[in-house]
Design a protein around this motif. Structure first.
Motif, PDB file in Angstrom:
ATOM      1  N   PHE A   7      -0.127  -4.734 -10.786  1.00 33.09           N
ATOM      2  CA  PHE A   7      -0.077  -3.137  -9.860  1.00 33.09           C
ATOM      3  C   PHE A   7      -1.126  -2.193 -10.637  1.00 33.09           C
ATOM      4  CE2 PHE A   7       4.292  -4.982 -11.044  1.00 33.09           C
ATOM      5  CZ  PHE A   7       5.707  -4.904 -10.135  1.00 33.09           C
ATOM      6  N   ILE A   8      -1.273  -1.195  -9.802  1.00 33.89           N
ATOM      7  CA  ILE A   8      -2.899  -0.686  -9.819  1.00 33.89           C
ATOM      8  C   ILE A   8      -1.684   0.479  -9.667  1.00 33.89           C
ATOM      9  CG2 ILE A   8      -4.677   0.384  -9.206  1.00 33.89           C
ATOM     10  CD1 ILE A   8      -4.718  -2.497 -10.212  1.00 33.89           C
ATOM     11  N   VAL A   9      -1.779   1.758 -10.772  1.00 33.48           N
ATOM     12  CA  VAL A   9      -1.277   2.778 -11.380  1.00 33.48           C
ATOM     13  C   VAL A   9      -3.019   4.296 -11.001  1.00 33.48           C
ATOM     14  CG1 VAL A   9      -0.216   4.355 -13.060  1.00 33.48           C
ATOM     15  CG2 VAL A   9       0.352   2.515 -12.727  1.00 33.48           C
ATOM     16  N   ASP A  10      -2.180   5.155 -10.034  1.00 30.23           N
ATOM     17  CA  ASP A  10      -3.726   5.443 -10.383  1.00 30.23           C
ATOM     18  C   ASP A  10      -3.679   6.908 -11.377  1.00 30.23           C
ATOM     19  OD1 ASP A  10      -1.528   7.446  -9.730  1.00 30.23           O
ATOM     20  OD2 ASP A  10      -2.662   8.315  -7.616  1.00 30.23           O
ATOM     21  N   LYS A  11      -3.892   8.109 -11.147  1.00 33.62           N
ATOM     22  CA  LYS A  11      -4.146   8.800 -12.625  1.00 33.62           C
ATOM     23  C   LYS A  11      -2.896   9.767 -12.357  1.00 33.62           C
ATOM     24  CE  LYS A  11      -9.400   9.308 -13.032  1.00 33.62           C
ATOM     25  NZ  LYS A  11     -10.269   9.717 -12.247  1.00 33.62           N
TER      26      LYS A  11
ATOM     27  N   THR B 238       1.230  -1.187   0.245  1.00 31.86           N
ATOM     28  CA  THR B 238      -0.159   0.002  -0.028  1.00 31.86           C
ATOM     29  C   THR B 238       0.862   0.844  -0.241  1.00 31.86           C
ATOM     30  OG1 THR B 238      -0.052  -0.565   2.052  1.00 31.86           O
ATOM     31  CG2 THR B 238      -2.055  -1.326   1.695  1.00 31.86           C
ATOM     32  N   GLY B 239       0.409   2.221   0.267  1.00 27.12           N
ATOM     33  CA  GLY B 239       0.878   3.424  -0.149  1.00 27.12           C
ATOM     34  C   GLY B 239       1.084   3.669  -1.641  1.00 27.12           C
ATOM     35  N   SER B 240       1.519   4.763  -1.893  1.00 25.95           N
ATOM     36  CA  SER B 240       2.456   5.110  -3.409  1.00 25.95           C
ATOM     37  C   SER B 240       3.560   4.745  -3.844  1.00 25.95           C
ATOM     38  CB  SER B 240       1.130   6.274  -4.119  1.00 25.95           C
ATOM     39  OG  SER B 240       1.728   7.560  -3.470  1.00 25.95           O
TER      40      SER B 240
ATOM     41  N   LYS C 291      -1.025   0.047  -5.273  1.00 25.84           N
ATOM     42  CA  LYS C 291      -1.040  -1.027  -4.743  1.00 25.84           C
ATOM     43  C   LYS C 291      -0.349  -2.521  -5.595  1.00 25.84           C
ATOM     44  CE  LYS C 291      -2.723  -3.593  -1.803  1.00 25.84           C
ATOM     45  NZ  LYS C 291      -3.193  -3.798  -0.341  1.00 25.84           N
ATOM     46  N   SER C 292       0.508  -3.161  -4.888  1.00 28.18           N
ATOM     47  CA  SER C 292       0.908  -3.833  -5.854  1.00 28.18           C
ATOM     48  C   SER C 292       0.253  -4.862  -5.124  1.00 28.18           C
ATOM     49  CB  SER C 292       2.390  -4.101  -6.089  1.00 28.18           C
ATOM     50  OG  SER C 292       2.448  -3.866  -5.090  1.00 28.18           O
ATOM     51  N   PHE C 293       0.653  -7.021  -6.397  1.00 26.87           N
ATOM     52  CA  PHE C 293      -0.247  -7.845  -5.715  1.00 26.87           C
ATOM     53  C   PHE C 293       0.629  -8.797  -6.300  1.00 26.87           C
ATOM     54  CE2 PHE C 293      -4.197  -5.326  -6.074  1.00 26.87           C
ATOM     55  CZ  PHE C 293      -4.506  -5.337  -5.006  1.00 26.87           C
ATOM     56  N   VAL C 294       1.090  -9.897  -5.609  1.00 25.25           N
ATOM     57  CA  VAL C 294       1.982 -11.217  -6.352  1.00 25.25           C
ATOM     58  C   VAL C 294       1.062 -11.966  -5.725  1.00 25.25           C
ATOM     59  CG1 VAL C 294       3.347 -13.042  -5.934  1.00 25.25           C
ATOM     60  CG2 VAL C 294       4.108  -9.991  -5.534  1.00 25.25           C
ATOM     61  N   GLY C 295       1.115 -12.107  -7.576  1.00 24.69           N
ATOM     62  CA  GLY C 295      -0.860 -13.772  -7.332  1.00 24.69           C
ATOM     63  C   GLY C 295      -1.485 -13.239  -7.338  1.00 24.69           C
ATOM     64  N   THR C 296      -2.732 -14.019  -7.639  1.00 20.48           N
ATOM     65  CA  THR C 296      -4.140 -14.125  -7.780  1.00 20.48           C
ATOM     66  C   THR C 296      -4.901 -12.117  -6.837  1.00 20.48           C
ATOM     67  OG1 THR C 296      -4.493 -15.412  -8.853  1.00 20.48           O
ATOM     68  CG2 THR C 296      -6.080 -14.388  -8.620  1.00 20.48           C
TER      69      THR C 296
ATOM     70  N   SER D 173       4.856   1.227 -29.425  1.00 20.98           N
ATOM     71  CA  SER D 173       4.826   1.021 -28.253  1.00 20.98           C
ATOM     72  C   SER D 173       4.116   1.986 -27.239  1.00 20.98           C
ATOM     73  CB  SER D 173       6.324   1.502 -28.169  1.00 20.98           C
ATOM     74  OG  SER D 173       6.413   3.548 -28.199  1.00 20.98           O
ATOM     75  N   ARG D 174       3.931   1.862 -26.186  1.00 16.49           N
ATOM     76  CA  ARG D 174       3.521   2.977 -24.729  1.00 16.49           C
ATOM     77  C   ARG D 174       4.099   3.309 -24.062  1.00 16.49           C
ATOM     78  NH1 ARG D 174      -2.052   1.751 -21.317  1.00 16.49           N
ATOM     79  NH2 ARG D 174      -2.393   3.572 -20.513  1.00 16.49           N
ATOM     80  N   THR D 175       4.223   4.070 -23.274  1.00 19.27           N
ATOM     81  CA  THR D 175       5.031   4.738 -21.994  1.00 19.27           C
ATOM     82  C   THR D 175       4.184   4.758 -20.640  1.00 19.27           C
ATOM     83  OG1 THR D 175       4.938   6.561 -21.887  1.00 19.27           O
ATOM     84  CG2 THR D 175       7.111   5.335 -23.565  1.00 19.27           C
ATOM     85  N   THR D 176       5.289   4.674 -19.765  1.00 17.91           N
ATOM     86  CA  THR D 176       4.510   4.879 -17.993  1.00 17.91           C
ATOM     87  C   THR D 176       3.221   6.740 -18.706  1.00 17.91           C
ATOM     88  OG1 THR D 176       6.623   5.159 -17.460  1.00 17.91           O
ATOM     89  CG2 THR D 176       5.724   3.474 -17.064  1.00 17.91           C
ATOM     90  N   GLU D 177       4.742   6.899 -19.023  1.00 15.20           N
ATOM     91  CA  GLU D 177       3.880   8.482 -19.028  1.00 15.20           C
ATOM     92  C   GLU D 177       2.700   8.776 -20.125  1.00 15.20           C
ATOM     93  OE1 GLU D 177       4.130  12.989 -18.225  1.00 15.20           O
ATOM     94  OE2 GLU D 177       5.621  11.579 -17.843  1.00 15.20           O
ATOM     95  N   GLN D 178       2.101   8.118 -21.195  1.00 13.78           N
ATOM     96  CA  GLN D 178       1.103   7.644 -21.827  1.00 13.78           C
ATOM     97  C   GLN D 178      -0.132   7.409 -20.466  1.00 13.78           C
ATOM     98  OE1 GLN D 178       2.711   5.515 -24.679  1.00 13.78           O
ATOM     99  NE2 GLN D 178       2.819   7.722 -26.033  1.00 13.78           N
ATOM    100  N   MET D 179       0.524   6.808 -20.272  1.00 11.02           N
ATOM    101  CA  MET D 179      -0.395   5.935 -18.770  1.00 11.02           C
ATOM    102  C   MET D 179      -1.469   7.220 -18.223  1.00 11.02           C
ATOM    103  SD  MET D 179       0.617   2.477 -16.596  1.00 11.02           S
ATOM    104  CE  MET D 179       1.790   1.807 -18.087  1.00 11.02           C
ATOM    105  N   LYS D 180      -1.062   8.736 -18.101  1.00 10.27           N
ATOM    106  CA  LYS D 180      -1.478   9.429 -17.236  1.00 10.27           C
ATOM    107  C   LYS D 180      -2.919   9.834 -17.372  1.00 10.27           C
ATOM    108  CE  LYS D 180       2.630  10.704 -15.073  1.00 10.27           C
ATOM    109  NZ  LYS D 180       4.023  11.866 -14.505  1.00 10.27           N
ATOM    110  N   GLY D 181      -3.853  10.299 -16.373  1.00  7.61           N
ATOM    111  CA  GLY D 181      -5.112  10.601 -16.793  1.00  7.61           C
ATOM    112  C   GLY D 181      -5.819  10.027 -16.670  1.00  7.61           C
ATOM    113  N   ARG D 182      -5.648   7.797 -16.386  1.00 15.11           N
ATOM    114  CA  ARG D 182      -6.112   7.490 -16.576  1.00 15.11           C
ATOM    115  C   ARG D 182      -5.041   6.552 -14.971  1.00 15.11           C
ATOM    116  NH1 ARG D 182      -9.857   6.922 -20.869  1.00 15.11           N
ATOM    117  NH2 ARG D 182      -9.738   3.879 -20.726  1.00 15.11           N
ATOM    118  N   VAL D 183      -6.731   5.787 -14.787  1.00 20.71           N
ATOM    119  CA  VAL D 183      -6.484   4.725 -13.354  1.00 20.71           C
ATOM    120  C   VAL D 183      -6.171   3.284 -14.384  1.00 20.71           C
ATOM    121  CG1 VAL D 183      -7.022   3.048 -11.693  1.00 20.71           C
ATOM    122  CG2 VAL D 183      -7.616   5.319 -12.227  1.00 20.71           C
ATOM    123  N   THR D 184      -4.466   2.276 -14.208  1.00 24.30           N
ATOM    124  CA  THR D 184      -4.110   1.355 -15.513  1.00 24.30           C
ATOM    125  C   THR D 184      -3.956   0.392 -13.838  1.00 24.30           C
ATOM    126  OG1 THR D 184      -3.286   2.875 -16.552  1.00 24.30           O
ATOM    127  CG2 THR D 184      -2.274   0.640 -16.974  1.00 24.30           C
ATOM    128  N   LEU D 185      -4.173  -0.913 -14.942  1.00 26.73           N
ATOM    129  CA  LEU D 185      -3.794  -2.530 -14.237  1.00 26.73           C
ATOM    130  C   LEU D 185      -2.268  -2.957 -15.194  1.00 26.73           C
ATOM    131  CD1 LEU D 185      -5.878  -5.265 -12.759  1.00 26.73           C
ATOM    132  CD2 LEU D 185      -4.330  -5.434 -14.943  1.00 26.73           C
TER     133      LEU D 185
END
Length: 166
Positions: A135-139, A26-28, A145-150, A43-55
């Motif tokens: 990994f869950i990435v915020d906007k 937890t945390g960020s 949040k990160s998960f190892v396993g399901t 290609s897709r960069t992490t910079e392009q993820m901004k503005g959306r929640v991404t799994l």
């Protein structure tokens, strides 16, 4: 004497809180600067993820847990994709590209799939070795949040809804 006892308790509680924050993912923290090569060659960069929640899900076709959880990831993507949510499945470097393409096409994965053929992305995202790792990435581009396993998908959906509402 009561003050010493209270201080000792406060220290123990503080350490327990820090340990939970570290060990429960937890945390960020900012998502690492990464470029993902998608199956279509773009290609897709992490910079392009901004503005959306991404799994971001690191997986492999040889990982039975990864294959088993994929329908839930698809369902999660379908549930939130029109609300500002994206999914990026990142195949591990040891996964043969032909297997990844076949898996994505035969299951009609509705989200972007990347192949981490050099292992650079897995290394950047905390030296991922165990799959699935999600990994869950915020906007704002922070890993919240990160998960190892399901993951627990009920809890995951609650988190996604909270992040989408923010």
């Amino acid at each position: 004497m009561n003050l010493k006892k209270w201080l000792a308790t406060a220290v123990v509680v503080a350490f327990a809180g820090i340990a939970a924050w570290v060990f429960l993912g937890t945390g960020s923290a900012p998502a690492p600067q990464s470029t993902f090569v998608l199956l279509d060659g773009s290609s897709r960069t992490t910079e392009q993820m901004k503005g959306r929640v991404t799994l971001v899900n690191f997986w492999a076709t040889s990982c039975t847990t990864c294959v088993a959880e994929m329908p839930e990831i698809v369902a999660t993507h379908e549930k939130y994709k029109d609300k500002g949510f994206d999914t990026l499945a990142v195949a591990m470097s040891y996964d043969p590209p032909a297997y990844v393409v076949n898996f994505a096409e035969s299951r009609k994965l509705p989200f972007q799939v990347a192949i981490d053929n050099t292992g650079a992305n897995a290394k950047a995202w905390g030296d991922v070795k165990l799959t699935p790792s999600t990994f869950i990435v915020d906007k704002q581009g922070r890993i919240v949040k990160s998960f190892v396993g399901t993951p627990d998908f009920v809890e995951l959906h609650k988190l996604i809804e909270k992040l989408l509402a923010a």
